[in-house]
Design a protein around this motif. Structure first.
Motif, short mmCIF file in Angstrom:
data_model
loop_
_atom_site.label_atom_id
_atom_site.label_comp_id
_atom_site.label_asym_id
_atom_site.label_seq_id
_atom_site.Cartn_x
_atom_site.Cartn_y
_atom_site.Cartn_z
N GLN A 5 79.53 -43.80 74.41
CA GLN A 5 79.70 -42.88 75.53
C GLN A 5 78.35 -42.35 75.95
O GLN A 5 77.70 -41.63 75.21
CB GLN A 5 80.63 -41.73 75.16
CG GLN A 5 82.04 -42.19 74.87
CD GLN A 5 82.87 -41.07 74.31
OE1 GLN A 5 82.42 -40.33 73.46
NE2 GLN A 5 84.10 -40.96 74.78
N PRO A 6 77.89 -42.71 77.16
CA PRO A 6 76.57 -42.27 77.58
C PRO A 6 76.54 -40.80 77.94
O PRO A 6 77.53 -40.24 78.38
CB PRO A 6 76.31 -43.13 78.82
CG PRO A 6 77.67 -43.44 79.34
CD PRO A 6 78.56 -43.53 78.15
N GLU A 15 84.24 -35.66 76.07
CA GLU A 15 85.06 -36.80 75.65
C GLU A 15 86.27 -36.93 76.56
O GLU A 15 86.68 -38.03 76.92
CB GLU A 15 85.48 -36.63 74.19
CG GLU A 15 86.18 -37.84 73.62
CD GLU A 15 86.37 -37.75 72.12
OE1 GLU A 15 87.12 -38.57 71.60
OE2 GLU A 15 85.78 -36.86 71.49
N LYS A 16 86.85 -35.79 76.96
CA LYS A 16 88.01 -35.81 77.85
C LYS A 16 87.66 -36.44 79.20
O LYS A 16 88.40 -37.26 79.72
CB LYS A 16 88.52 -34.38 78.05
CG LYS A 16 89.78 -34.28 78.89
CD LYS A 16 90.24 -32.84 78.97
CE LYS A 16 91.49 -32.72 79.83
NZ LYS A 16 91.92 -31.32 79.91
N ASP A 17 86.49 -36.07 79.76
CA ASP A 17 86.04 -36.66 81.03
C ASP A 17 85.95 -38.17 80.90
O ASP A 17 86.48 -38.92 81.71
CB ASP A 17 84.65 -36.15 81.44
CG ASP A 17 84.61 -34.67 81.73
OD1 ASP A 17 85.63 -34.12 82.17
OD2 ASP A 17 83.54 -34.07 81.53
N LEU A 89 84.42 -33.01 87.57
CA LEU A 89 84.74 -33.38 86.20
C LEU A 89 85.65 -32.34 85.58
O LEU A 89 85.56 -31.17 85.86
CB LEU A 89 83.45 -33.50 85.37
CG LEU A 89 82.48 -34.58 85.83
CD1 LEU A 89 81.23 -34.55 84.98
CD2 LEU A 89 83.12 -35.95 85.78
N THR A 90 86.49 -32.80 84.71
CA THR A 90 87.45 -31.91 84.05
C THR A 90 86.74 -31.11 82.97
O THR A 90 85.94 -31.65 82.22
CB THR A 90 88.56 -32.75 83.40
OG1 THR A 90 89.12 -33.59 84.40
CG2 THR A 90 89.62 -31.88 82.80
N ALA A 91 87.03 -29.85 82.88
CA ALA A 91 86.44 -29.01 81.82
C ALA A 91 86.98 -29.43 80.47
O ALA A 91 88.09 -29.90 80.35
CB ALA A 91 86.77 -27.54 82.09
N ALA A 92 86.18 -29.25 79.47
CA ALA A 92 86.57 -29.65 78.10
C ALA A 92 87.69 -28.76 77.59
O ALA A 92 87.85 -27.65 77.97
CB ALA A 92 85.36 -29.54 77.18
#
Length: 92
Positions: A5-6, A15-17, A89-92
């Motif tokens: 995962q870059p 990780e969720k994003d 992007l979705t928040a963690a």
């Protein structure tokens, strides 16, 4: 983040994003995270889809700056700039 995962742009992906991206988008992000210019055919091959360049457009909609320039001949080249709209992007 795992080794595959870059960490990209001004912000890092959670990780969720990353897991919400399609496999093709993930493959393109891994390729573009090298911060080098990549010809269109290389992006298509990395994505595993004929519509690989369409995945670039979807990444742009998610807030990534995908830079493009004319390469040798008639082929375009692409590279990752930065995350331009992290609100997408979705928040963690």
């Amino acid at each position: 983040m795992t080794a595959t995962q870059p960490e990209l742009g001004l912000n890092t992906l959670t990780e969720k994003d990353y897991n919400q991206f399609s496999e093709a988008e993930q493959a393109i992000l891994r390729l573009l995270s090298e911060n080098q210019w990549h010809p269109a055919q290389e992006i298509i091959a990395a994505s595993g889809q004929r519509e690989g360049l369409r995945r670039l457009r979807s990444l742009r909609k998610k807030g990534y700056e995908i830079q493009s320039t004319a390469g040798p001949g008639r082929e375009w080249r692409y590279r990752l700039g930065r995350i331009t709209n992290p609100a997408n992007l979705t928040a963690a």
